[in-house]
Design an enzyme around this catalytic site. Structure first.
Site, PDB file in Angstrom:
ATOM      1  N   HIS A  42      38.483 -41.281 -19.501  1.00 30.60           N
ATOM      2  CA  HIS A  42      38.124 -39.791 -19.398  1.00 30.60           C
ATOM      3  C   HIS A  42      38.939 -39.026 -20.362  1.00 30.60           C
ATOM      4  O   HIS A  42      40.162 -38.828 -20.098  1.00 30.60           O
ATOM      5  CB  HIS A  42      38.356 -39.599 -17.888  1.00 30.60           C
ATOM      6  CG  HIS A  42      37.186 -39.912 -17.120  1.00 30.60           C
ATOM      7  ND1 HIS A  42      36.907 -39.247 -15.762  1.00 30.60           N
ATOM      8  CD2 HIS A  42      36.597 -41.215 -17.077  1.00 30.60           C
ATOM      9  CE1 HIS A  42      35.924 -40.040 -15.093  1.00 30.60           C
ATOM     10  NE2 HIS A  42      35.783 -41.103 -15.877  1.00 30.60           N
ATOM     11  N   TYR A  45      38.021 -31.186  -9.715  1.00 28.44           N
ATOM     12  CA  TYR A  45      38.934 -30.527  -8.935  1.00 28.44           C
ATOM     13  C   TYR A  45      38.581 -29.311  -8.600  1.00 28.44           C
ATOM     14  O   TYR A  45      38.488 -28.428  -9.631  1.00 28.44           O
ATOM     15  CB  TYR A  45      40.339 -30.525  -9.540  1.00 28.44           C
ATOM     16  CG  TYR A  45      40.999 -31.906  -9.922  1.00 28.44           C
ATOM     17  CD1 TYR A  45      41.819 -32.368  -8.698  1.00 28.44           C
ATOM     18  CD2 TYR A  45      40.753 -32.814 -10.951  1.00 28.44           C
ATOM     19  CE1 TYR A  45      42.735 -33.680  -9.014  1.00 28.44           C
ATOM     20  CE2 TYR A  45      41.584 -33.819 -11.096  1.00 28.44           C
ATOM     21  CZ  TYR A  45      42.432 -34.310  -9.950  1.00 28.44           C
ATOM     22  OH  TYR A  45      43.000 -35.602 -10.270  1.00 28.44           O
ATOM     23  N   PRO A 100      48.410 -36.675  -3.499  1.00 34.02           N
ATOM     24  CA  PRO A 100      47.351 -37.421  -4.635  1.00 34.02           C
ATOM     25  C   PRO A 100      46.864 -36.430  -5.748  1.00 34.02           C
ATOM     26  O   PRO A 100      46.245 -37.153  -6.612  1.00 34.02           O
ATOM     27  CB  PRO A 100      46.473 -38.185  -3.640  1.00 34.02           C
ATOM     28  CG  PRO A 100      46.369 -37.600  -2.435  1.00 34.02           C
ATOM     29  CD  PRO A 100      47.954 -37.057  -2.254  1.00 34.02           C
ATOM     30  N   LYS A 155      49.420 -39.268  -9.393  1.00 38.50           N
ATOM     31  CA  LYS A 155      50.560 -39.813 -10.158  1.00 38.50           C
ATOM     32  C   LYS A 155      51.197 -41.207  -9.536  1.00 38.50           C
ATOM     33  O   LYS A 155      52.080 -41.746 -10.092  1.00 38.50           O
ATOM     34  CB  LYS A 155      51.814 -38.620 -10.262  1.00 38.50           C
ATOM     35  CG  LYS A 155      51.537 -37.683 -11.053  1.00 38.50           C
ATOM     36  CD  LYS A 155      51.809 -37.907 -12.469  1.00 38.50           C
ATOM     37  CE  LYS A 155      51.146 -37.224 -13.625  1.00 38.50           C
ATOM     38  NZ  LYS A 155      50.109 -37.697 -14.275  1.00 38.50           N
ATOM     39  N   TYR A 188      49.086 -34.480 -16.881  1.00 34.06           N
ATOM     40  CA  TYR A 188      48.143 -35.238 -16.295  1.00 34.06           C
ATOM     41  C   TYR A 188      48.007 -36.518 -17.035  1.00 34.06           C
ATOM     42  O   TYR A 188      47.697 -37.697 -16.413  1.00 34.06           O
ATOM     43  CB  TYR A 188      46.798 -34.384 -16.424  1.00 34.06           C
ATOM     44  CG  TYR A 188      45.691 -35.130 -15.314  1.00 34.06           C
ATOM     45  CD1 TYR A 188      45.596 -34.885 -13.868  1.00 34.06           C
ATOM     46  CD2 TYR A 188      44.806 -36.097 -15.883  1.00 34.06           C
ATOM     47  CE1 TYR A 188      44.869 -35.298 -12.950  1.00 34.06           C
ATOM     48  CE2 TYR A 188      43.927 -36.702 -14.914  1.00 34.06           C
ATOM     49  CZ  TYR A 188      43.985 -36.290 -13.673  1.00 34.06           C
ATOM     50  OH  TYR A 188      42.914 -36.772 -12.752  1.00 34.06           O
TER      51      TYR A 188
HETATM   52  P1  RFL Z   1      52.523 -50.050  -2.443  1.00 34.77           P
HETATM   53  O1  RFL Z   1      51.301 -50.005  -3.353  1.00 34.77           O
HETATM   54  O2  RFL Z   1      52.407 -49.723  -1.192  1.00 34.77           O
HETATM   55  O3  RFL Z   1      53.108 -51.863  -2.299  1.00 34.77           O
HETATM   56  C1  RFL Z   1      53.914 -52.061  -1.574  1.00 34.77           C
HETATM   57  C2  RFL Z   1      53.558 -53.544  -0.974  1.00 34.77           C
HETATM   58  O4  RFL Z   1      54.661 -53.821  -0.248  1.00 34.77           O
HETATM   59  C3  RFL Z   1      54.131 -54.557   0.780  1.00 34.77           C
HETATM   60  N1  RFL Z   1      55.190 -54.572   1.911  1.00 34.77           N
HETATM   61  C4  RFL Z   1      56.285 -55.689   2.191  1.00 34.77           C
HETATM   62  N2  RFL Z   1      56.228 -56.818   1.651  1.00 34.77           N
HETATM   63  C5  RFL Z   1      57.202 -57.664   1.967  1.00 34.77           C
HETATM   64  N3  RFL Z   1      58.131 -57.456   2.961  1.00 34.77           N
HETATM   65  C6  RFL Z   1      57.985 -56.224   3.612  1.00 34.77           C
HETATM   66  N4  RFL Z   1      58.966 -55.822   4.607  1.00 34.77           N
HETATM   67  C7  RFL Z   1      56.790 -55.396   3.072  1.00 34.77           C
HETATM   68  N5  RFL Z   1      56.501 -54.000   3.716  1.00 34.77           N
HETATM   69  C8  RFL Z   1      55.466 -53.732   2.780  1.00 34.77           C
HETATM   70  C9  RFL Z   1      52.987 -53.885   1.214  1.00 34.77           C
HETATM   71  O5  RFL Z   1      52.162 -54.618   2.027  1.00 34.77           O
HETATM   72  C10 RFL Z   1      52.252 -53.605  -0.132  1.00 34.77           C
HETATM   73  O6  RFL Z   1      51.481 -54.506  -0.697  1.00 34.77           O
HETATM   74  O7  RFL Z   1      53.694 -49.492  -3.407  1.00 34.77           O
HETATM   75  P2  RFL Z   1      53.940 -49.496  -4.812  1.00 34.77           P
HETATM   76  O8  RFL Z   1      53.870 -50.746  -5.470  1.00 34.77           O
HETATM   77  O9  RFL Z   1      55.244 -48.503  -5.015  1.00 34.77           O
HETATM   78  O10 RFL Z   1      52.622 -48.446  -5.459  1.00 34.77           O
HETATM   79  C11 RFL Z   1      52.546 -47.175  -5.176  1.00 34.77           C
HETATM   80  C12 RFL Z   1      51.121 -46.850  -5.133  1.00 34.77           C
HETATM   81  O11 RFL Z   1      50.324 -47.657  -4.403  1.00 34.77           O
HETATM   82  C13 RFL Z   1      50.917 -45.442  -4.610  1.00 34.77           C
HETATM   83  O12 RFL Z   1      51.673 -44.606  -4.981  1.00 34.77           O
HETATM   84  C14 RFL Z   1      49.246 -44.869  -5.077  1.00 34.77           C
HETATM   85  O13 RFL Z   1      48.440 -45.477  -4.540  1.00 34.77           O
HETATM   86  C15 RFL Z   1      49.210 -43.475  -4.745  1.00 34.77           C
HETATM   87  N6  RFL Z   1      47.765 -42.551  -5.112  1.00 34.77           N
HETATM   88  C16 RFL Z   1      47.447 -42.612  -6.546  1.00 34.77           C
HETATM   89  N7  RFL Z   1      48.232 -42.858  -7.513  1.00 34.77           N
HETATM   90  C17 RFL Z   1      47.806 -42.586  -8.995  1.00 34.77           C
HETATM   91  O14 RFL Z   1      48.743 -42.852  -9.563  1.00 34.77           O
HETATM   92  N8  RFL Z   1      46.797 -42.113  -9.098  1.00 34.77           N
HETATM   93  C18 RFL Z   1      45.816 -41.897  -8.161  1.00 34.77           C
HETATM   94  O15 RFL Z   1      44.609 -41.442  -8.178  1.00 34.77           O
HETATM   95  C19 RFL Z   1      46.191 -41.977  -6.623  1.00 34.77           C
HETATM   96  N9  RFL Z   1      45.359 -41.712  -5.825  1.00 34.77           N
HETATM   97  C20 RFL Z   1      46.951 -42.476  -4.260  1.00 34.77           C
HETATM   98  C21 RFL Z   1      45.723 -42.212  -4.431  1.00 34.77           C
HETATM   99  C22 RFL Z   1      47.268 -43.027  -2.807  1.00 34.77           C
HETATM  100  C23 RFL Z   1      46.299 -42.933  -1.626  1.00 34.77           C
HETATM  101  N10 RFL Z   1      46.556 -43.136  -0.613  1.00 34.77           N
HETATM  102  C24 RFL Z   1      45.949 -43.958   0.573  1.00 34.77           C
HETATM  103  C25 RFL Z   1      48.135 -43.145   0.198  1.00 34.77           C
HETATM  104  C26 RFL Z   1      44.799 -41.942  -3.541  1.00 34.77           C
HETATM  105  C27 RFL Z   1      44.937 -42.268  -2.017  1.00 34.77           C
HETATM  106  C28 RFL Z   1      44.184 -41.924  -0.960  1.00 34.77           C
HETATM  107  C1  PHB Z   2      40.769 -41.312  -7.146  1.00 35.02           C
HETATM  108  O1  PHB Z   2      39.956 -41.602  -7.967  1.00 35.02           O
HETATM  109  O2  PHB Z   2      40.775 -42.150  -6.080  1.00 35.02           O
HETATM  110  C2  PHB Z   2      41.646 -40.400  -7.475  1.00 35.02           C
HETATM  111  C3  PHB Z   2      41.378 -39.608  -8.663  1.00 35.02           C
HETATM  112  C4  PHB Z   2      42.216 -38.260  -8.792  1.00 35.02           C
HETATM  113  C5  PHB Z   2      43.266 -37.953  -7.832  1.00 35.02           C
HETATM  114  C6  PHB Z   2      43.598 -38.899  -6.728  1.00 35.02           C
HETATM  115  C7  PHB Z   2      42.424 -39.816  -6.332  1.00 35.02           C
HETATM  116  O3  PHB Z   2      43.928 -36.841  -8.058  1.00 35.02           O
END
Ligand code: RFL
Ligand code: PHB
Length: 396
Positions: free
Chosen positions: A72, A202, A294, A298, A386
């Site tokens: 994008h 957005y 979110p 980031k 971004y």
């Molecule tokens: P994770 O992905 O939570 O992975 C942690 C892993 O550790 C496991 N775990 C354990 N394993 C062993 N022993 C234990 N005691 C444990 N306890 C937990 C868990 O099962 C899991 O598999 O952390 P990590 O690796 O730091 O990654 C972080 C990202 O996942 C998170 O920051 C992003 O998903 C946030 N986020 C977004 N980030 C972006 O860069 N771009 C986005 O567009 C974006 N959109 C989002 C998001 C997060 C969202 N939610 C659901 C919070 C959109 C949403 C809706």
């Molecule tokens: C997504 O596609 O899940 C998404 C995109 C942009 C954001 C957050 C989540 O800022």
């Protein structure tokens, strides 16, 4: 058993760290409480910064992303019924983002690790960390309910997300937490429909925020601002679509392409940072150390940026016998983390309706969006954050 680096958590942080270390000839064991199927199916982030994309290619896990992801080159800010576009390459010297789902990144990393003989233990229980303030820390865990096993390591990487065991294992008084809760959440849906837009939208409306994202040519990801503790039961498909139509309406009659909704989730919004990100031989990375709302996309990218810094420091330890990069890990990572916190907080504040906000506040938000999208300087500030700030000398 023994390894060089015991990694807790097979999220983007843990898997990426294990893979980069492997490429440097450093051994690790990854422990994960969930099953491979579960981690490969959890719907979360979707936007990869340019630096994350480049790193994935560099470490040999970018082929499917390049085929199936969507580059994008801009994003739309929608307010007051009009669209304004931020052009990323034009404002950042050629950079862009990739829309490629987090669980696809996870699949690619798991496959790469297993293909090169990597040791990932899924569905472990009773994980605990020990002797953190010595040079031989250890991790205990059970596999398939069996005996308690011990991994002796040189380092432990706490990549276990917000609910993990690593951060709580650090003695009280060592860490300081910084937190901001937002008085709203996001309702996220997945639906079967063609894309409504070629680029993410957005949108700020007087009914609150809405975001149009995508996953594939026939699956779309959309979000709506909702109450922080809202229940899915409150959101019928009809109510969801009528809210999207209202919040995304433009003066020239734009409407989202609707389709069958097959997933609905509510996520709370908070900013959180813990300092420092290290205690003895335990290093925290990713969501285990910090959380962003979110809006700036980031979270995943910060997790990747942390492990890039950490892998370099660990590699220096083994190759040159020096610990200065390890000692500076927390400070180095936190400089990027706080900038991403600022950006995420700013995007969130600019684009959401705050409870009790009056028309004055709404007008000021619209004026800010008008300024940000109208001024080259301000658009550049948004675009360069971004697509991801450049890595400085210490991070690279
Ligand atoms: P994770 O992905 O939570 O992975 C942690 C892993 O550790 C496991 N775990 C354990 N394993 C062993 N022993 C234990 N005691 C444990 N306890 C937990 C868990 O099962 C899991 O598999 O952390 P990590 O690796 O730091 O990654 C972080 C990202 O996942 C998170 O920051 C992003 O998903 C946030 N986020 C977004 N980030 C972006 O860069 N771009 C986005 O567009 C974006 N959109 C989002 C998001 C997060 C969202 N939610 C659901 C919070 C959109 C949403 C809706
Ligand atoms: C997504 O596609 O899940 C998404 C995109 C942009 C954001 C957050 C989540 O800022």
């Amino acid at each position: 058993m023994k390894t060089q680096v015991a990694i807790i958590g097979a999220g983007p942080a843990g898997l990426m760290l294990s893979h980069i270390l492997h490429l440097q000839g450093i051994e690790s064991i990854v422990l994960e409480t969930r099953s491979r199927e579960a981690i490969e199916a959890t719907i979360r982030a979707g936007v990869l910064e340019q630096g994350t994309v480049d790193l994935m290619k560099e470490i040999g896990v970018g082929a499917r992303m390049e085929r199936e992801g969507f580059r994008h080159e801009g994003t739309i800010l929608r307010f007051d019924g009009i669209d304004r576009r931020i052009d990323f390459p034009e404002l950042t010297g050629g950079k862009a983002v990739m829309v490629y789902a987090q669980h696809e990144v996870i699949k690619d990393l798991v496959e790469a690790r297993l293909a090169s003989g990597g040791d990932i233990r899924f569905e472990v229980t009773d994980v605990s960390v020990h002797d953190l303030d010595t040079t031989s820390p250890s991790v205990r865990f059970r596999q398939q309910g069996g005996e308690l096993q011990t991994i002796e390591a040189d380092f432990i990487a706490g990549c276990d997300g917000t609910q993990g065991v690593s951060r709580p294992a650090i003695p009280k008084g060592v860490l300081k937490g910084f937190e901001r809760l937002y008085p709203f959440g996001w309702l996220g849906i997945l639906c079967k429909a063609p894309p409504s837009s070629d680029e993410l939208i957005y949108a700020l409306s007087d009914r609150g925020f809405a975001l149009v994202s995508t996953r594939s040519p026939d699956v779309q990801r959309l979000y709506l601002q909702c109450e922080p503790t809202d229940k899915i039961e409150n959101w019928s498909d009809d109510r969801i679509w009528s809210e999207f139509r209202a919040r995304l309406a433009t003066r020239d009659g734009w409407a989202p392409k609707e389709g069958q909704i097959f997933s609905k989730t509510v996520v709370g919004m908070r900013s959180f940072v813990t300092e420092p990100m290290q205690y003895g031989r335990l290093f925290l990375a990713g969501d285990a150390a910090h959380v962003v709302p979110p809006t700036g996309a980031k979270g995943l990218n910060l997790a990747v940026a942390d492990v890039r810094v950490l892998a370099r420091a660990i590699s220096q330890f083994y190759k040159a016998g020096q610990e200065d990069l390890l000692e500076r890990y927390s400070e180095t990572a936190l400089r990027r983390i706080w900038k991403a916190q600022r950006f995420s907080w700013w995007m969130t504040s600019m684009l959401h309706r705050f409870p009790g906000a009056d028309e004055f506040q709404h007008k000021v938000q619209v004026a800010e969006l008008d300024y940000v999208t109208g001024s080259r300087a301000a658009s550049t500030a948004l675009a360069e954050n971004y697509v991801g700030l450049p890595f400085d000398a210490l991070e690279d």
